[in-house]
Design an enzyme around this catalytic site. Structure first.
Site, PDB file in Angstrom:
ATOM      1  N   CYS A  60       0.682  -1.131  -0.037  1.00 43.28           N
ATOM      2  CA  CYS A  60       0.012  -0.021   0.144  1.00 43.28           C
ATOM      3  C   CYS A  60       0.809   1.365  -0.011  1.00 43.28           C
ATOM      4  O   CYS A  60       0.503   2.306  -0.802  1.00 43.28           O
ATOM      5  CB  CYS A  60      -1.129  -0.057   1.126  1.00 43.28           C
ATOM      6  SG  CYS A  60      -0.260   0.167   2.866  1.00 43.28           S
ATOM      7  N   HIS A  63      -2.819   1.445   6.841  1.00 44.90           N
ATOM      8  CA  HIS A  63      -3.033   1.162   5.374  1.00 44.90           C
ATOM      9  C   HIS A  63      -2.668   2.663   4.898  1.00 44.90           C
ATOM     10  O   HIS A  63      -2.759   3.618   5.591  1.00 44.90           O
ATOM     11  CB  HIS A  63      -4.435   0.932   5.043  1.00 44.90           C
ATOM     12  CG  HIS A  63      -4.855   0.778   3.450  1.00 44.90           C
ATOM     13  ND1 HIS A  63      -4.016   0.018   2.725  1.00 44.90           N
ATOM     14  CD2 HIS A  63      -5.585   1.421   2.772  1.00 44.90           C
ATOM     15  CE1 HIS A  63      -4.499   0.436   1.483  1.00 44.90           C
ATOM     16  NE2 HIS A  63      -5.707   1.138   1.623  1.00 44.90           N
ATOM     17  N   ASP A  79      -7.198   5.902  -3.541  1.00 45.44           N
ATOM     18  CA  ASP A  79      -6.252   4.558  -2.900  1.00 45.44           C
ATOM     19  C   ASP A  79      -6.079   3.634  -4.081  1.00 45.44           C
ATOM     20  O   ASP A  79      -6.946   3.023  -4.712  1.00 45.44           O
ATOM     21  CB  ASP A  79      -7.078   3.959  -1.976  1.00 45.44           C
ATOM     22  CG  ASP A  79      -6.490   2.857  -1.083  1.00 45.44           C
ATOM     23  OD1 ASP A  79      -5.178   2.715  -1.701  1.00 45.44           O
ATOM     24  OD2 ASP A  79      -7.040   2.225  -0.276  1.00 45.44           O
ATOM     25  N   ASN A 106     -13.966   4.066   9.958  1.00 38.59           N
ATOM     26  CA  ASN A 106     -14.999   3.977  11.000  1.00 38.59           C
ATOM     27  C   ASN A 106     -15.945   2.864  11.151  1.00 38.59           C
ATOM     28  O   ASN A 106     -17.140   2.845  11.626  1.00 38.59           O
ATOM     29  CB  ASN A 106     -16.109   5.299  10.601  1.00 38.59           C
ATOM     30  CG  ASN A 106     -16.269   6.063  11.907  1.00 38.59           C
ATOM     31  OD1 ASN A 106     -15.938   5.644  13.158  1.00 38.59           O
ATOM     32  ND2 ASN A 106     -17.408   6.861  11.888  1.00 38.59           N
ATOM     33  N   ASP A 140     -17.327  -0.864  12.738  1.00 40.10           N
ATOM     34  CA  ASP A 140     -17.152  -1.422  14.113  1.00 40.10           C
ATOM     35  C   ASP A 140     -16.391  -2.715  14.087  1.00 40.10           C
ATOM     36  O   ASP A 140     -16.527  -3.303  12.722  1.00 40.10           O
ATOM     37  CB  ASP A 140     -18.533  -1.503  14.466  1.00 40.10           C
ATOM     38  CG  ASP A 140     -19.218  -0.280  15.225  1.00 40.10           C
ATOM     39  OD1 ASP A 140     -18.372   0.904  14.961  1.00 40.10           O
ATOM     40  OD2 ASP A 140     -20.216  -0.198  15.667  1.00 40.10           O
ATOM     41  N   GLU A 145     -14.202   9.706  18.608  1.00 40.29           N
ATOM     42  CA  GLU A 145     -14.911   8.352  19.138  1.00 40.29           C
ATOM     43  C   GLU A 145     -15.410   8.616  20.432  1.00 40.29           C
ATOM     44  O   GLU A 145     -15.048   9.257  21.364  1.00 40.29           O
ATOM     45  CB  GLU A 145     -13.778   7.357  19.171  1.00 40.29           C
ATOM     46  CG  GLU A 145     -13.125   7.025  17.946  1.00 40.29           C
ATOM     47  CD  GLU A 145     -13.907   6.160  17.066  1.00 40.29           C
ATOM     48  OE1 GLU A 145     -15.127   5.815  17.486  1.00 40.29           O
ATOM     49  OE2 GLU A 145     -13.503   5.805  16.136  1.00 40.29           O
ATOM     50  N   GLU A 149     -20.142  11.127  16.164  1.00 37.98           N
ATOM     51  CA  GLU A 149     -19.597   9.887  15.560  1.00 37.98           C
ATOM     52  C   GLU A 149     -20.674   8.808  15.385  1.00 37.98           C
ATOM     53  O   GLU A 149     -20.843   8.303  14.293  1.00 37.98           O
ATOM     54  CB  GLU A 149     -18.491   9.461  16.282  1.00 37.98           C
ATOM     55  CG  GLU A 149     -17.612   8.300  15.752  1.00 37.98           C
ATOM     56  CD  GLU A 149     -18.025   7.177  16.081  1.00 37.98           C
ATOM     57  OE1 GLU A 149     -18.021   6.180  15.130  1.00 37.98           O
ATOM     58  OE2 GLU A 149     -18.769   6.975  17.028  1.00 37.98           O
TER      59      GLU A 149
END
Length: 747
Positions: free
Chosen positions: A307, A366, A389, A429, A431, A477, A482
């Site tokens: 990457c 990353h 990316d 973001n 979970d 967070e 958020e």
């Protein structure tokens, strides 16, 4: 390019050739046809004004939306306004077309028809004419051919090829979509040819020096070749060239061309452990060698990249083309393959992470790019920094590319906006859901809402410090905003699925890298109950240096009023960069009895001999502990990722650095291991300091041996420069060092 051309016998010598539309005939008129004798493209002066002098002083390299001057010298008489008509023609691409905007015809008198290109008279001499030309700030970037047609009152029309020029994006021009209104930012994100890429883990962030070298010899030509090798150009070159005025379009083309999954792009990706038929990604220290190898081999993909290499090479290309670009590192980066914003991870009874059916991953870190541009294709307010990316993770509209995705759209949960915003949102973001697999059953351990997306980092402006830009991507967070944005994004994804459309570049099912990954570092105790009674935590006793034993303790704390008997299974396994686990190489079991509110520590040691033969080139070790109370079915999971560190290379500059004056550079390096290493190779490079990468064969280094050597070079560019060095051997691949050098212009 031609700075001066001379006309003899009806032909303009040099690269600027005479193009006769009609054969000149003797004319008895008082005003014979105007004949061009010499042409001065003023390349050196124009390039300074257009901020391209670092690329070349001999070739004409321009930025759109900004005027440039050329001078025509005539053989037979002076230019006569009103009697002589001069029409300029600018063409780009294999099929120039007025309707597509790849051919422009514009008159010095301004009456050749509507054209966004402008020509105006600057200075009229006895036998010369200096004119100012200007491409519109929306013109397609690329290689242009400039012609001039001259028609006198009674003379024939003659046409001359004045020469070639290259047109680039212009972040200095307010009318350009890539305009950036801060000069320090333009210097950092367009002009600066070196930087740092942040690696390691969120508890040990390491700057890796990189030579972008966007202004080095032939790099501009390689960047234009890259555009011409794209699938878009191969399928429809006329349309592709016409669309090169859009930074959104160009950035997607470049993004797809940096990897080689769909075409003969620049780099092959490799996330395994076998690199014998190429270069280990950790060994690279710059983009120039990669791009030049790609060009020299007939555009065959270079082996290998991961990457940070993809992002660094893309940064070089985008800065070279004039689009402000920076390299971004996201620690604990999510890869959500099914678009539900949840990364599922599965563990066995020893705490070892398992392969999972979903193929979700969390990468230790990353790296991607941000490019600055307006987004007229999006609602107002979503321009500015855009994520791109080039690492081939998922397809976007059929190609392996990602973005541009508005950073603001990511923060605000607007995952239905183009391009690939939903996938990018999950990287920062999503979970994490942890599951225990035991006896054929799955038991949910914990849902962590804050482990993905930490310490999002980039190099500071005109400084070697690190900037934390996490707040650009998400609200704090644990804050209500958020969670609100997370739920908003989730609802948009569900709505998109129900309608059968998720927007361009939405994540499909399936992944290019279908592997499981570890959780974040220093993960707190995870348990199904919200009432925490016992906690576990790892604590290092010594810095984790390569070649040394790893010493740490497991801290256990009883926060209840009852006695607790714990059985804790411990394990350690190496990790690849993308978080893929290798088999465990160390295991232990601890029995810990805790009185009410008592804390105890269990010492652990992993010797060098235990981990050395199992260590990946990424130098990552994941230690984990799964605790179980004898009187309760509750499980407690904790893990920690360790990055083993090498001593860096020391670089000393011996004397003052002056352009075109010899300079001695001392490089000091050592073998940090207590065993002999072989096949040692030192590479050194630096834009403006070395014409090409220096490669020195060292051979064998004895255990703990320290050595030095002195290199000689002649700097050829002034200003702030950087030397990058890397030492590899059969036991390690990426001992690095750097030194900043200021080069004086001299007399």
């Amino acid at each position: 390019m031609v700075k001066h051309g001379e006309v003899r016998n009806g032909a303009l010598l040099g690269e600027a050739q005479l193009e006769n539309k009609e054969t000149p005939q003797p004319c008895p008129s008082v005003f014979p046809g105007l004949e061009v004798a010499l042409i001065d493209l003023q390349s050196s002066w124009n390039n300074v004004r257009h901020h391209t002098e670092e690329i070349s002083s001999n070739r004409l390299l321009l930025r759109r939306g900004q005027s440039f001057n050329i001078t025509l010298y005539f053989r037979n008489r002076a230019f006569q306004p009103g009697l002589d008509d001069i029409i300029f023609v600018a063409e780009t691409g294999p099929l120039p077309d007025l309707a597509k905007g790849t051919r422009a015809v514009f008159s010095l008198a301004g009456h050749s028809g509507p054209s966004p290109w402008i020509a105006s008279l600057e200075t009229l001499g006895a036998t010369s004419l200096e004119v100012s030309l200007c491409a519109p700030p929306t013109a397609a970037v690329g290689r242009y051919l400039l012609k001039v047609h001259i028609k006198s009152l009674q003379g024939p029309v003659t046409a001359y090829q004045l020469g070639e020029f290259i047109l680039l994006f212009n972040p200095w021009c307010p009318g350009d979509a890539v305009y950036l209104d801060s000069e320090p930012q333009r210097q950092e994100y367009v002009v600066n040819d070196y930087g740092f890429i942040y690696q390691g883990n969120k508890n040990w962030i390491r700057p890796c020096p990189w030579n972008y070298g966007q202004f080095e010899e032939n790099i501009i030509d390689i960047c234009l070749e890259l555009l011409d090798k794209s699938l878009n150009f191969q399928i429809d070159p006329a349309t592709d060239c016409a669309l090169r005025g859009s930074p959104v379009y160009v950035s997607r083309v470049v993004c797809a061309m940096i990897n080689s999954n769909d075409d003969n792009g620049v780099l092959n990706g490799n996330w395994g452990e076998k690199y014998s038929d190429g270069i280990n990604p950790t060994e690279w220290t710059g983009s120039v060698a990669i791009l030049k190898q790609w060009h020299a081999t007939g555009c065959q993909p270079v082996r290998y990249g991961q990457c940070w290499v993809f992002a660094a090479v893309m940064c070089t290309v985008m800065r070279c083309l004039g689009i402000p670009t920076r390299v971004i590192t996201n620690f604990d980066s999510g890869h959500d393959t099914d678009g539900n914003l949840i990364i599922d991870e599965y563990y066995d009874s020893t705490g070892r992470i398992l392969e999972n059916k979903k193929k979700d991953t969390v990468w230790n870190f990353h790296v991607w790019n941000e490019c600055w541009m307006a987004r007229k294709d999006l609602p107002p307010g979503y321009g500015g920094w855009q994520v791109l990316d080039a690492t081939p993770q998922e397809t976007s509209n059929g190609l392996y590319c990602c973005g541009p995705a508005s950073v603001r759209a990511i923060k605000e949960g607007e995952v239905d906006l183009n391009y690939d915003t939903a996938f990018t949102f999950s990287m920062v973001n999503a979970d994490c859901m942890s599951w225990l697999v035991f006896g054929g059953k799955e038991e949910k351990l914990h849902r962590d809402t804050s482990s993905v997306g930490n310490f999002i980092s980039t190099k500071s402006i005109q400084s070697d410090e690190r900037d934390d830009i996490t707040e650009n991507y998400k609200y704090a967070e644990g804050s209500p905003q958020e969670r609100e944005m997370f739920l908003k994004a989730l609802q948009k994804l569900k709505a998109g699925r129900s309608q059968g459309f998720l927007g361009a570049g939405s994540p499909p099912s399936g992944s290019m890298r279908p592997r499981a990954s570890p959780r974040s570092l220093d993960t707190p105790s995870l348990r199904p109950s919200d009432v925490v009674r016992v906690s576990l935590k790892f604590q290092m006793l010594d810095p984790p240096d390569m070649g040394q034993d790893i010493r740490f303790v497991l801290l256990a704390l009883n926060m209840s009023a009852q006695f607790k008997d714990l059985k804790v299974n411990l394990s350690a396994q190496s990790l690849l960069h993308d978080g893929s686990p290798l088999p465990p190489f160390w295991q232990d079991t601890a029995f810990i009895t805790l009185s009410p509110e008592e804390a105890k520590s269990h010492p652990c040691k992993i010797s060098y001999s235990q981990y050395s033969q199992y260590l990946s080139t990424d130098k990552l070790i994941r230690i984990s502990a799964l605790g179980e109370e004898k009187s309760s079915p509750e499980k407690i999971l904790v893990n920690k990722i360790i990055t083993l560190a090498y001593p860096g290379i020391m670089i000393n500059v011996l004397g003052a650095a002056i352009v075109n004056q010899p300079l001695s550079i001392q490089v000091i390096f050592s073998n940090p291991l207590s065993e002999q290493v072989a096949d040692c190779v030192l590479t050194v490079e630096g834009s403006g300091l070395f014409r090409k990468q220096q490669r020195v064969l060292i051979g064998v280094l004895q255990p703990q041996h320290r050595a030095s050597l002195t290199l000689e070079t002649v700097p050829f560019k002034s200003g702030q420069r950087q030397i990058q060095a890397n030492l590899r051997s059969n036991k390690f691949k990426d001992i690095k060092g750097y030194r900043n050098v200021y080069v004086d212009f001299g007399l």
